[in-house]
Design a protein around this motif. Structure first.
Motif, PDB file in Angstrom:
ATOM      1  N   ILE A 276      -3.346  11.113   1.511  1.00  0.00           N
ATOM      2  CA  ILE A 276      -4.433  10.314   0.950  1.00  0.00           C
ATOM      3  C   ILE A 276      -5.169  11.160  -0.090  1.00  0.00           C
ATOM      4  CG2 ILE A 276      -6.588   9.094   1.461  1.00  0.00           C
ATOM      5  CD1 ILE A 276      -5.522   8.646   4.290  1.00  0.00           C
TER       6      ILE A 276
ATOM      7  N   VAL B  63      -1.729   3.814  -2.466  1.00  0.00           N
ATOM      8  CA  VAL B  63      -1.714   4.542  -1.194  1.00  0.00           C
ATOM      9  C   VAL B  63      -0.776   3.898  -0.178  1.00  0.00           C
ATOM     10  CG1 VAL B  63      -4.068   5.347  -1.542  1.00  0.00           C
ATOM     11  CG2 VAL B  63      -3.684   3.258  -0.234  1.00  0.00           C
TER      12      VAL B  63
ATOM     13  N   SER C 246       2.380   3.175   1.903  1.00  0.00           N
ATOM     14  CA  SER C 246       3.552   3.960   2.279  1.00  0.00           C
ATOM     15  C   SER C 246       4.815   3.143   2.023  1.00  0.00           C
ATOM     16  CB  SER C 246       3.475   4.348   3.758  1.00  0.00           C
ATOM     17  OG  SER C 246       3.588   3.192   4.580  1.00  0.00           O
TER      18      SER C 246
ATOM     19  N   HIS D 116      -2.721   2.286   9.896  1.00  0.00           N
ATOM     20  CA  HIS D 116      -1.997   3.545   9.710  1.00  0.00           C
ATOM     21  C   HIS D 116      -2.762   4.480   8.781  1.00  0.00           C
ATOM     22  CE1 HIS D 116       1.294   1.688  11.803  1.00  0.00           C
ATOM     23  NE2 HIS D 116       1.350   0.709  10.927  1.00  0.00           N
ATOM     24  N   GLN D 117      -3.370   3.903   7.768  1.00  0.00           N
ATOM     25  CA  GLN D 117      -4.167   4.722   6.847  1.00  0.00           C
ATOM     26  C   GLN D 117      -5.399   5.280   7.538  1.00  0.00           C
ATOM     27  OE1 GLN D 117      -4.666   1.712   3.870  1.00  0.00           O
ATOM     28  NE2 GLN D 117      -3.040   2.498   2.582  1.00  0.00           N
TER      29      GLN D 117
ATOM     30  N   GLN E  49      -4.341   8.109   9.780  1.00  0.00           N
ATOM     31  CA  GLN E  49      -4.064   9.299   8.978  1.00  0.00           C
ATOM     32  C   GLN E  49      -5.355   9.925   8.468  1.00  0.00           C
ATOM     33  OE1 GLN E  49      -1.382   8.569   5.748  1.00  0.00           O
ATOM     34  NE2 GLN E  49      -1.521  10.651   4.943  1.00  0.00           N
TER      35      GLN E  49
ATOM     36  N   TRP F 186     -13.553   6.323   1.717  1.00  0.00           N
ATOM     37  CA  TRP F 186     -13.287   5.664   3.003  1.00  0.00           C
ATOM     38  C   TRP F 186     -14.119   6.261   4.134  1.00  0.00           C
ATOM     39  CZ3 TRP F 186      -7.184   5.530   2.627  1.00  0.00           C
ATOM     40  CH2 TRP F 186      -6.834   4.590   1.658  1.00  0.00           C
TER      41      TRP F 186
ATOM     42  N   ARG G 229       4.212   8.926   6.228  1.00  0.00           N
ATOM     43  CA  ARG G 229       2.866   9.343   5.841  1.00  0.00           C
ATOM     44  C   ARG G 229       2.861   9.806   4.383  1.00  0.00           C
ATOM     45  NH1 ARG G 229      -0.359  10.958  10.311  1.00  0.00           N
ATOM     46  NH2 ARG G 229      -1.264  12.653   9.137  1.00  0.00           N
TER      47      ARG G 229
ATOM     48  N   THR H 124      -4.957  -3.800   1.088  1.00  0.00           N
ATOM     49  CA  THR H 124      -4.665  -2.542   0.406  1.00  0.00           C
ATOM     50  C   THR H 124      -3.856  -2.785  -0.867  1.00  0.00           C
ATOM     51  OG1 THR H 124      -4.639  -1.389   2.538  1.00  0.00           O
ATOM     52  CG2 THR H 124      -3.633  -0.250   0.678  1.00  0.00           C
TER      53      THR H 124
ATOM     54  N   ILE I  13      -8.706  -1.152   5.004  1.00  0.00           N
ATOM     55  CA  ILE I  13      -7.504  -0.334   4.904  1.00  0.00           C
ATOM     56  C   ILE I  13      -6.629  -0.664   6.099  1.00  0.00           C
ATOM     57  CG2 ILE I  13      -8.685   1.524   3.650  1.00  0.00           C
ATOM     58  CD1 ILE I  13      -8.696   3.152   6.216  1.00  0.00           C
TER      59      ILE I  13
END
Length: 348
Positions: free
Chosen positions: A232, A163, A165, A273-274, A277, A240, A229, A156, A270
């Motif tokens: 996105i 993106v 975090s 966590h992404q 989310q 995605w 968070r 990422t 990715i």
């Protein structure tokens, strides 16, 4: 000692001292107490001892041999501490598994035994010609292993760093900072770059203050059990989701009974966590619900087209490990059992 050397000594020594203070805080703080914070505290303590040894040796070459042994011994704990910190964070460990205890027990036992049999005071040849090479081989092995744990986050960073975090940024600072410090000590050890030895302490001081900042801001290794968070972007979410649907259909990943969130995330480059989310915010589904929908859709297709397969065989075919799990998922998605579904198809 001139002013430049005084500043180098002050900055490096300050980092080592504050690292010890922060490690004690992580060990004793009830608010931060967790498996991850324990390993982070151990990492900072090991680094602080190693940096303190480096600083005092750089400015005082006549440092007692026992200090050299303690510093090198602490260096042996840096790699494992970093690796198990990230394992604890990513697995959200609430306790230390027995396999981890065995791994640490063996390494600590070997470290103590070697220190007792070959003290630096009487056997500096063993430390300088053997043990130090073992340390500089073990440390990068753990760095590589940690890199594999952080593979989705590293991807990422290069693909779409916007993106990331705050938690993931902290992870990258901690990991890349460790790599930089290791490189500084390695170049100094092999005398590749003159005067770089003290830069390891300076890098650690910088990394330490960033660690303090992220720790106090609630990001990093503990945030009520959830990483921060960040919304996105719609364009990224659309891309995605298209990638996700394509890879899961083309490769039939849902048929893998051991498919995990992280496995699927790696297929579309990715972080886990992404992906979590993305599923929750953009599709309103959990990972298990998302996968079950694909599995049950495939099961319905098999029930319709292949009368020779039993329901249990169909369950195994689409990715379930047991008949009961298949039936429970089918009832949740279709609001009926596989048998009733087959009857409804026949009646139609």
């Amino acid at each position: 000692m001139d002013l430049d050397r005084q500043l180098l000594f002050l900055v490096s020594a300050l980092g080592a001292f504050n690292g010890i203070i922060l490690s004690v805080y992580l060990f004793l703080s009830k608010k931060r107490r967790s498996v991850a914070s324990f390993f982070l505290g151990l990492l900072l303590l090991a680094f602080s001892i190693r940096v303190a040894k480096s600083v005092f040796l750089y400015f005082n070459p006549g440092l007692p041999k026992i200090c050299l042994q303690i510093g090198l011994s602490a260096c042996f704990l840096i790699g494992p501490s970093l690796y198990y910190f990230f394992k604890a964070v990513l697995l959200k460990s609430t306790g230390i598994p027995n396999s981890w205890k065995w791994s640490w027990g063996i390494q600590l036992g070997a470290l103590v035994l070697v220190g007792m049999l070959f003290p630096y005071q009487t056997r500096p040849d063993v430390w300088n010609n053997i043990i130090v090479y073992v340390i500089y081989l073990q440390w990068p092995c753990y760095l590589v292993a940690t890199g594999f744990l952080l593979k989705p986050v590293l991807k990422t960073l290069f693909v779409n760093p916007s993106v990331l975090s705050d938690t993931e940024k902290f992870w990258l600072i901690l990991f890349l900072g460790n790599c930089l410090i290791f490189l500084a000590y390695l170049l100094a050890f092999f005398r590749v770059v003159h005067g770089i030895y003290i830069s390891g302490g300076i890098c650690f001081t910088f990394m330490l203050f960033l660690t303090v900042f992220f720790s106090l801001s609630g990001a990093g290794f503990e945030n009520n059990g959830k990483p921060e968070r960040k919304k996105i972007a719609e364009t990224d979410a659309s891309i995605w989701l298209d990638k996700l649907e394509k890879v899961i259909r083309d490769k039939a990943l849902y048929k893998d009974p051991n498919l995990k969130l992280n496995d699927l995330a790696q297929h579309i480059n990715i972080s886990m966590h992404q992906l979590s989310q993305l599923l929750n915010d953009n599709l309103g589904k959990s990972f298990s619900t998302y996968i079950n929908e694909y599995r049950i859709a495939e099961a319905c297709k098999l029930i319709t087209t292949n009368e020779r397969l039993t329901f249990e065989a169909i369950g195994y075919e689409v990715g379930y490990n047991s008949k009961s799990t298949f039936y429970a998922a089918f009832r949740k998605i279709k609001d009926m059992t596989p048998a009733l579904y087959k009857e409804s198809i026949g009646a139609a």
